[in-house]
Scaffold this motif. Structure first.
Motif, PDB file in Angstrom:
ATOM      1  N   PRO A  28     -17.967  -0.522  14.010  1.00 40.25           N
ATOM      2  CA  PRO A  28     -16.911  -1.298  13.367  1.00 40.25           C
ATOM      3  C   PRO A  28     -17.140  -2.804  13.363  1.00 40.25           C
ATOM      4  O   PRO A  28     -16.485  -3.517  12.603  1.00 40.25           O
ATOM      5  CB  PRO A  28     -15.665  -0.945  14.186  1.00 40.25           C
ATOM      6  CG  PRO A  28     -16.196  -0.480  15.506  1.00 40.25           C
ATOM      7  CD  PRO A  28     -17.505   0.172  15.215  1.00 40.25           C
ATOM      8  N   THR A  29     -18.057  -3.301  14.184  1.00 38.76           N
ATOM      9  CA  THR A  29     -18.344  -4.739  14.177  1.00 38.76           C
ATOM     10  C   THR A  29     -19.798  -5.009  13.807  1.00 38.76           C
ATOM     11  O   THR A  29     -20.276  -6.135  13.986  1.00 38.76           O
ATOM     12  CB  THR A  29     -18.036  -5.364  15.548  1.00 38.76           C
ATOM     13  OG1 THR A  29     -18.842  -4.726  16.554  1.00 38.76           O
ATOM     14  CG2 THR A  29     -16.564  -5.202  15.912  1.00 38.76           C
ATOM     15  N   LEU A  57      -9.954  -6.080   6.333  1.00 39.25           N
ATOM     16  CA  LEU A  57     -10.522  -4.869   5.739  1.00 39.25           C
ATOM     17  C   LEU A  57     -10.547  -3.729   6.746  1.00 39.25           C
ATOM     18  O   LEU A  57     -10.159  -2.587   6.425  1.00 39.25           O
ATOM     19  CB  LEU A  57     -11.936  -5.162   5.231  1.00 39.25           C
ATOM     20  CG  LEU A  57     -12.748  -3.987   4.669  1.00 39.25           C
ATOM     21  CD1 LEU A  57     -12.008  -3.298   3.525  1.00 39.25           C
ATOM     22  CD2 LEU A  57     -14.126  -4.471   4.208  1.00 39.25           C
ATOM     23  N   ILE A  58     -10.960  -4.011   7.969  1.00 42.47           N
ATOM     24  CA  ILE A  58     -10.979  -2.976   9.003  1.00 42.47           C
ATOM     25  C   ILE A  58      -9.559  -2.521   9.325  1.00 42.47           C
ATOM     26  O   ILE A  58      -9.316  -1.327   9.557  1.00 42.47           O
ATOM     27  CB  ILE A  58     -11.696  -3.486  10.266  1.00 42.47           C
ATOM     28  CG1 ILE A  58     -13.190  -3.686   9.975  1.00 42.47           C
ATOM     29  CG2 ILE A  58     -11.537  -2.498  11.423  1.00 42.47           C
ATOM     30  CD1 ILE A  58     -13.956  -4.319  11.108  1.00 42.47           C
ATOM     31  N   ALA A  59      -8.611  -3.447   9.326  1.00 38.89           N
ATOM     32  CA  ALA A  59      -7.216  -3.075   9.588  1.00 38.89           C
ATOM     33  C   ALA A  59      -6.705  -2.108   8.533  1.00 38.89           C
ATOM     34  O   ALA A  59      -5.952  -1.181   8.849  1.00 38.89           O
ATOM     35  CB  ALA A  59      -6.338  -4.320   9.631  1.00 38.89           C
ATOM     36  N   GLU A  60      -7.143  -2.287   7.285  1.00 44.55           N
ATOM     37  CA  GLU A  60      -6.725  -1.353   6.235  1.00 44.55           C
ATOM     38  C   GLU A  60      -7.386   0.008   6.440  1.00 44.55           C
ATOM     39  O   GLU A  60      -6.760   1.058   6.220  1.00 44.55           O
ATOM     40  CB  GLU A  60      -7.075  -1.910   4.862  1.00 44.55           C
ATOM     41  CG  GLU A  60      -6.795  -0.984   3.690  1.00 44.55           C
ATOM     42  CD  GLU A  60      -5.335  -0.550   3.552  1.00 44.55           C
ATOM     43  OE1 GLU A  60      -5.081   0.444   2.839  1.00 44.55           O
ATOM     44  OE2 GLU A  60      -4.442  -1.186   4.159  1.00 44.55           O
ATOM     45  N   CYS A  61      -8.640   0.019   6.881  1.00 45.92           N
ATOM     46  CA  CYS A  61      -9.290   1.293   7.220  1.00 45.92           C
ATOM     47  C   CYS A  61      -8.510   1.994   8.333  1.00 45.92           C
ATOM     48  O   CYS A  61      -8.293   3.213   8.279  1.00 45.92           O
ATOM     49  CB  CYS A  61     -10.730   1.054   7.681  1.00 45.92           C
ATOM     50  SG  CYS A  61     -11.864   0.431   6.424  1.00 45.92           S
ATOM     51  N   THR A 114      -9.115  -3.805  16.707  1.00 46.34           N
ATOM     52  CA  THR A 114      -7.997  -4.178  15.852  1.00 46.34           C
ATOM     53  C   THR A 114      -6.681  -3.837  16.529  1.00 46.34           C
ATOM     54  O   THR A 114      -6.465  -2.688  16.928  1.00 46.34           O
ATOM     55  CB  THR A 114      -8.075  -3.436  14.495  1.00 46.34           C
ATOM     56  OG1 THR A 114      -9.305  -3.789  13.848  1.00 46.34           O
ATOM     57  CG2 THR A 114      -6.908  -3.809  13.593  1.00 46.34           C
ATOM     58  N   ALA A 115      -5.818  -4.814  16.674  1.00 47.03           N
ATOM     59  CA  ALA A 115      -4.524  -4.584  17.311  1.00 47.03           C
ATOM     60  C   ALA A 115      -3.674  -3.679  16.435  1.00 47.03           C
ATOM     61  O   ALA A 115      -3.695  -3.774  15.204  1.00 47.03           O
ATOM     62  CB  ALA A 115      -3.798  -5.915  17.531  1.00 47.03           C
TER      63      ALA A 115
END
Length: 205
Positions: A28-29, A57-61, A114-115
């Motif tokens: 993820p990073t 973008l990762i938060a939407e994933c 991601t929180a």
């Protein structure tokens, strides 16, 4: 790595799909926003029409993953199980199934840093799946007098942690992740031991 490419339609979803593939391949990073754009077949500038940066973008994933996860958990819990215990155990198996079938989503949700409250939408989606497990926990403890019941949020969180541990150690196909038992058997046995210790199920259940 398979380049998915964007041709028409929903650019935002194409970028999410590209990010999920990169997350599976690189972690993820382990990728940049430019790499997500390239995988989707668009220019880096196009990404900023929908996302301020990689974290968004990762938060939407992660949000989409929580939506899928909540649906699976809800189906497992409400799928005609013969008892509260069977329904509770079904939610644990759903956790394992989700991690196997949706590894990109899983990593975005639980391994990206991601929180859960990064966005209101992500927080709401994450709350749905947590609520299913807490509802299952509450049903399982109904036979215990209210003053003696452990808080459902507490023991459902313990089961969640146990499920996550089994996934990380034995259900992700990582080198060295060997066990003489299947992940499902490990989780079922662990749930049984834990619930008996709390007095939530009888010793001979």
């Amino acid at each position: 790595m398979v380049k998915r490419g964007y041709h028409h339609g929903n650019l935002k979803q194409a970028l999410v799909d590209a990010a999920l593939q990169l997350i599976e391949d690189m972690g993820p990073t382990g990728f940049t926003l430019s790499e997500a754009a390239k995988t989707a077949g668009v220019t880096p500038a196009a990404v900023y029409r929908h996302f301020e940066g990689r974290d968004q973008l990762i938060a939407e994933c992660a949000r989409q993953g929580h939506e899928i996860f909540a649906d699976l958990m809800d189906h497992a819990y409400a799928g005609g199980q013969p008892s509260a215990l069977a329904a509770f155990e079904a939610t644990g198996r759903a956790y394992l199934a989700f991690a196997r079938k949706y590894p990109g989503h899983y990593m975005a949700m639980f391994e990206s840093g991601t929180a859960v409250n990064a966005t209101p939408e992500l927080a709401a989606a994450a709350g749905r799946s947590r609520a299913v497990l807490e509802r299952a926990a509450e049903a399982l403890s109904e036979h215990i007098p209210p003053e003696k019941r452990p808080p459902p949020a507490m023991f459902s969180a313990h089961i969640w942690a146990m499920s996550h541990g089994v996934v990380e150690l034995f259900a992700r196909g990582r080198p060295g992740a060997q066990s003489p038992f299947s992940p499902e058997d490990l989780l079922e046995a662990g749930i049984g031991i834990y619930l008996r210790g709390l007095g939530l199920i009888r010793p001979d259940t």
